[in-house]
Scaffold this motif. Structure first.
Motif, PDB file in Angstrom:
ATOM      1  N   GLY A 273     -29.551   3.425  -8.356  1.00 26.97           N
ATOM      2  CA  GLY A 273     -29.916   1.981  -7.985  1.00 26.97           C
ATOM      3  C   GLY A 273     -29.730   0.397  -8.139  1.00 26.97           C
ATOM      4  O   GLY A 273     -30.619  -0.123  -7.964  1.00 26.97           O
ATOM      5  N   VAL A 274     -28.786   0.272  -8.144  1.00 25.35           N
ATOM      6  CA  VAL A 274     -28.396  -0.667  -7.965  1.00 25.35           C
ATOM      7  C   VAL A 274     -27.623  -1.509  -6.421  1.00 25.35           C
ATOM      8  O   VAL A 274     -26.888  -0.869  -6.823  1.00 25.35           O
ATOM      9  N   THR A 275     -28.312  -1.799  -5.821  1.00 28.28           N
ATOM     10  CA  THR A 275     -28.828  -1.796  -4.375  1.00 28.28           C
ATOM     11  C   THR A 275     -28.450  -3.400  -3.586  1.00 28.28           C
ATOM     12  O   THR A 275     -27.339  -3.274  -3.266  1.00 28.28           O
ATOM     13  N   GLY A 276     -28.761  -4.555  -5.262  1.00 27.99           N
ATOM     14  CA  GLY A 276     -28.102  -5.477  -4.706  1.00 27.99           C
ATOM     15  C   GLY A 276     -29.074  -5.999  -2.987  1.00 27.99           C
ATOM     16  O   GLY A 276     -29.487  -7.004  -2.693  1.00 27.99           O
ATOM     17  N   VAL A 277     -30.151  -5.715  -2.763  1.00 29.10           N
ATOM     18  CA  VAL A 277     -31.267  -5.834  -1.892  1.00 29.10           C
ATOM     19  C   VAL A 277     -32.461  -6.461  -2.306  1.00 29.10           C
ATOM     20  O   VAL A 277     -32.861  -6.368  -3.289  1.00 29.10           O
ATOM     21  N   ARG A 278     -32.274  -7.896  -1.118  1.00 31.73           N
ATOM     22  CA  ARG A 278     -32.828  -8.592  -1.387  1.00 31.73           C
ATOM     23  C   ARG A 278     -34.268  -8.341  -1.441  1.00 31.73           C
ATOM     24  O   ARG A 278     -34.960  -7.466  -0.960  1.00 31.73           O
ATOM     25  N   PRO A 279     -35.446  -8.899  -2.339  1.00 36.47           N
ATOM     26  CA  PRO A 279     -36.760  -8.376  -2.164  1.00 36.47           C
ATOM     27  C   PRO A 279     -37.305  -9.306  -1.092  1.00 36.47           C
ATOM     28  O   PRO A 279     -36.845 -10.513  -0.029  1.00 36.47           O
ATOM     29  N   PRO A 280     -38.655  -9.040  -0.107  1.00 38.62           N
ATOM     30  CA  PRO A 280     -38.941  -8.739   0.495  1.00 38.62           C
ATOM     31  C   PRO A 280     -39.940 -10.738   0.969  1.00 38.62           C
ATOM     32  O   PRO A 280     -40.890 -10.943  -0.507  1.00 38.62           O
ATOM     33  N   LEU A 281     -39.740 -10.851   2.266  1.00 39.26           N
ATOM     34  CA  LEU A 281     -40.275 -12.502   2.125  1.00 39.26           C
ATOM     35  C   LEU A 281     -41.830 -12.303   1.525  1.00 39.26           C
ATOM     36  O   LEU A 281     -42.478 -13.576   0.828  1.00 39.26           O
ATOM     37  N   ASP A 282     -42.174 -11.641   2.043  1.00 37.35           N
ATOM     38  CA  ASP A 282     -43.537 -11.521   1.752  1.00 37.35           C
ATOM     39  C   ASP A 282     -44.248 -11.903   0.195  1.00 37.35           C
ATOM     40  O   ASP A 282     -44.784 -12.965  -0.790  1.00 37.35           O
ATOM     41  N   LEU A 283     -43.111 -11.835  -1.117  1.00 33.22           N
ATOM     42  CA  LEU A 283     -43.497 -11.657  -2.124  1.00 33.22           C
ATOM     43  C   LEU A 283     -42.914 -12.851  -2.431  1.00 33.22           C
ATOM     44  O   LEU A 283     -43.868 -13.601  -3.585  1.00 33.22           O
ATOM     45  N   ALA A 284     -42.373 -13.605  -1.512  1.00 31.23           N
ATOM     46  CA  ALA A 284     -42.206 -14.980  -2.315  1.00 31.23           C
ATOM     47  C   ALA A 284     -43.775 -15.926  -2.322  1.00 31.23           C
ATOM     48  O   ALA A 284     -44.520 -17.048  -2.705  1.00 31.23           O
ATOM     49  N   ARG A 285     -44.415 -15.637  -0.953  1.00 34.75           N
ATOM     50  CA  ARG A 285     -45.257 -15.668  -0.929  1.00 34.75           C
ATOM     51  C   ARG A 285     -47.153 -15.745  -1.351  1.00 34.75           C
ATOM     52  O   ARG A 285     -48.131 -16.351  -2.648  1.00 34.75           O
ATOM     53  N   LEU A 295     -34.927 -12.163  -6.637  1.00 35.08           N
ATOM     54  CA  LEU A 295     -33.634 -12.866  -6.022  1.00 35.08           C
ATOM     55  C   LEU A 295     -32.930 -12.605  -6.948  1.00 35.08           C
ATOM     56  O   LEU A 295     -31.830 -12.528  -6.583  1.00 35.08           O
ATOM     57  N   ALA A 296     -33.251 -13.624  -8.066  1.00 31.94           N
ATOM     58  CA  ALA A 296     -31.420 -13.936  -9.217  1.00 31.94           C
ATOM     59  C   ALA A 296     -30.908 -12.025  -8.903  1.00 31.94           C
ATOM     60  O   ALA A 296     -30.025 -11.836  -9.010  1.00 31.94           O
ATOM     61  N   ARG A 297     -31.881 -11.199  -9.321  1.00 28.42           N
ATOM     62  CA  ARG A 297     -31.450  -9.539  -9.617  1.00 28.42           C
ATOM     63  C   ARG A 297     -30.450  -9.619  -9.003  1.00 28.42           C
ATOM     64  O   ARG A 297     -29.115  -8.423  -8.928  1.00 28.42           O
ATOM     65  N   ALA A 298     -30.983  -9.397  -7.786  1.00 32.81           N
ATOM     66  CA  ALA A 298     -30.622  -9.365  -6.652  1.00 32.81           C
ATOM     67  C   ALA A 298     -29.539  -9.859  -5.867  1.00 32.81           C
ATOM     68  O   ALA A 298     -28.191  -9.024  -5.915  1.00 32.81           O
ATOM     69  N   SER A 299     -28.792 -10.492  -6.623  1.00 31.01           N
ATOM     70  CA  SER A 299     -27.535 -11.801  -6.768  1.00 31.01           C
ATOM     71  C   SER A 299     -27.234 -10.989  -7.657  1.00 31.01           C
ATOM     72  O   SER A 299     -24.800 -10.715  -7.163  1.00 31.01           O
ATOM     73  N   ALA A 302     -25.396  -7.991  -6.594  1.00 31.97           N
ATOM     74  CA  ALA A 302     -24.776  -7.805  -5.356  1.00 31.97           C
ATOM     75  C   ALA A 302     -22.816  -7.513  -5.960  1.00 31.97           C
ATOM     76  O   ALA A 302     -21.749  -7.145  -5.605  1.00 31.97           O
ATOM     77  N   GLU A 303     -22.972  -8.540  -6.932  1.00 32.64           N
ATOM     78  CA  GLU A 303     -21.693  -9.418  -7.570  1.00 32.64           C
ATOM     79  C   GLU A 303     -21.328  -7.679  -7.563  1.00 32.64           C
ATOM     80  O   GLU A 303     -19.639  -7.868  -7.633  1.00 32.64           O
ATOM     81  N   LEU A 304     -21.717  -7.222  -8.765  1.00 35.47           N
ATOM     82  CA  LEU A 304     -21.234  -6.048  -9.444  1.00 35.47           C
ATOM     83  C   LEU A 304     -21.319  -4.753  -8.115  1.00 35.47           C
ATOM     84  O   LEU A 304     -20.015  -3.837  -8.442  1.00 35.47           O
ATOM     85  N   ILE A 305     -21.581  -4.690  -7.313  1.00 36.49           N
ATOM     86  CA  ILE A 305     -21.083  -3.795  -5.897  1.00 36.49           C
ATOM     87  C   ILE A 305     -19.927  -3.546  -4.954  1.00 36.49           C
ATOM     88  O   ILE A 305     -20.094  -3.710  -4.013  1.00 36.49           O
ATOM     89  N   ASP A 306     -19.751  -5.401  -5.070  1.00 38.77           N
ATOM     90  CA  ASP A 306     -19.001  -5.607  -4.088  1.00 38.77           C
ATOM     91  C   ASP A 306     -17.800  -5.394  -3.606  1.00 38.77           C
ATOM     92  O   ASP A 306     -17.059  -5.490  -4.701  1.00 38.77           O
ATOM     93  N   PRO A 307     -17.361  -4.619  -2.479  1.00 41.25           N
ATOM     94  CA  PRO A 307     -16.346  -3.757  -2.854  1.00 41.25           C
ATOM     95  C   PRO A 307     -14.644  -4.767  -2.792  1.00 41.25           C
ATOM     96  O   PRO A 307     -14.043  -4.028  -2.984  1.00 41.25           O
ATOM     97  N   ALA A 308     -15.469  -6.045  -2.552  1.00 42.85           N
ATOM     98  CA  ALA A 308     -13.711  -6.660  -2.418  1.00 42.85           C
ATOM     99  C   ALA A 308     -13.668  -7.394  -4.184  1.00 42.85           C
ATOM    100  O   ALA A 308     -13.178  -8.451  -4.411  1.00 42.85           O
ATOM    101  N   GLY A 309     -14.754  -7.403  -5.144  1.00 45.24           N
ATOM    102  CA  GLY A 309     -14.502  -8.018  -6.120  1.00 45.24           C
ATOM    103  C   GLY A 309     -14.589  -6.473  -7.651  1.00 45.24           C
ATOM    104  O   GLY A 309     -14.186  -5.585  -7.354  1.00 45.24           O
TER     105      GLY A 309
END
Length: 320
Positions: A273-285, A295-299, A302-309
């Protein structure tokens, strides 16, 4: 003084006043463990699945090999639900002294315990197991010697017969100038982990490469204060190299493992379930603070699953 790389690494990293007896890894390089709590959460998910597979034993072991400052052990213990925490026996294994502030429930050991019922996890441990370096010459392979104060190298004698057999199977040298990092010591270390399982799962997470794509000059590297430095074995820096995890997997099978998975951190964490998918913008409203947290969790994910890292790290999982 001239030594083999294996002897020089042993002395520099683990000898009297060696680097890993003085230093915590977190002071010199980042790991998946230190990046965020997401990694520990994924390990906890795997541990809970294993607990179910083992029939929820009265005591479930978590052995953190190469624990450093014990951050992974502490994070998994803190996040475990009461029904698991009450049965969880956590042992952090490291040659350094016990860090201040580690929860009392976590045992600190210089050796991997016997009879593990549960999970043993080694995150960036095998890459620090000392190894010999061999270079192919016109007269055949030769062991590389290193000066412990300058890092200067010269060629020594031929490898021993056991190393030659390992090289032919796992890292064949076909051209003059090619180098190999002999992983037989890493294989033995991993087999010892499998041998200490009474029942459960052992996981190794590390820099890795497969037998059909070994780097022609190896990956020997030094780290100090967050920067890559020359790998001089004088005790002032970490010395590391990528791991032939496929060879370790074979050693684990010969040590009694009955099931093997060899994958990448990206693929394993995505199944958890670690996907790095950003939350929907509607949530910001509708929920700005919640959006920022997501958003911070998605970041972090994303770092943990970056194929270059870190996402490109090898994951070896074996069951016994």
């Amino acid at each position: 003084m001239w030594l083999t790389w294996r002897a020089a690494m042993e002395r520099a990293l683990y000898g009297e006043s060696g680097f890993y007896l003085r230093e915590r890894p977190s002071g010199h390089f980042r790991t998946s463990v230190g990046a965020s709590s997401v990694f520990a959460g994924a390990v906890l998910t795997l541990l809970r699945r294993l607990d179910t597979d083992l029939g929820r034993p009265d005591r479930l072991d978590l052995v953190d090999i190469g624990a450093g400052d014990g951050a992974l052990s502490a994070a998994v213990l803190a996040a475990a639900p009461p029904s698991l925490r009450d049965r969880l026996s956590v042992t952090a294994v490291d040659l350094s002294s016990r860090p201040a502030g580690l929860p009392d429930e976590i045992a600190w050991s210089h050796a991997i315990p016997q009879g593990i019922t549960g999970m043993a996890i080694a995150n960036e441990w095998l890459d620090n197991i000392p190894f010999d370096v061999v270079e192919q010459t016109a007269e055949g392979p030769r062991v590389v010697l290193v000066h412990i104060e300058t890092g200067e190298e010269r060629l020594g004698p031929p490898p021993c017969e056991d190393d030659l057999l390992w090289l032919e199977r796992w890292w064949p040298l076909r051209r003059v100038g090619q180098r190999a990092e002999v992983g037989r010591s890493r294989c033995a270390a991993w087999a010892a982990v499998i041998g200490r399982l009474a029942g459960g799962q052992a996981i190794a997470v590390d820099y890795a490469h497969p037998v059909d794509n070994r780097p022609p000059r190896g990956t020997l590297t030094g780290y100090r204060d967050g920067a890559v430095v020359a790998p001089i074995p004088d005790g002032t820096c970490d010395i590391t190299a990528h791991v032939a995890l496929d060879a370790c997997a074979d050693a684990g099978r010969r040590a009694g493992a009955i099931s093997t998975t060899l994958s990448t951190q990206r693929d394993i964490l995505r199944t958890l379930g670690v996907t790095g998918v950003r939350p929907p913008l509607d949530l910001a409203r509708t929920d700005p603070p919640g959006y920022l947290r997501a958003l911070a969790r998605a970041s972090r994910e994303a770092e943990l699953i970056d194929p270059a890292g870190w996402g490109g790290f090898g994951w070896l999982s074996q069951i016994r």
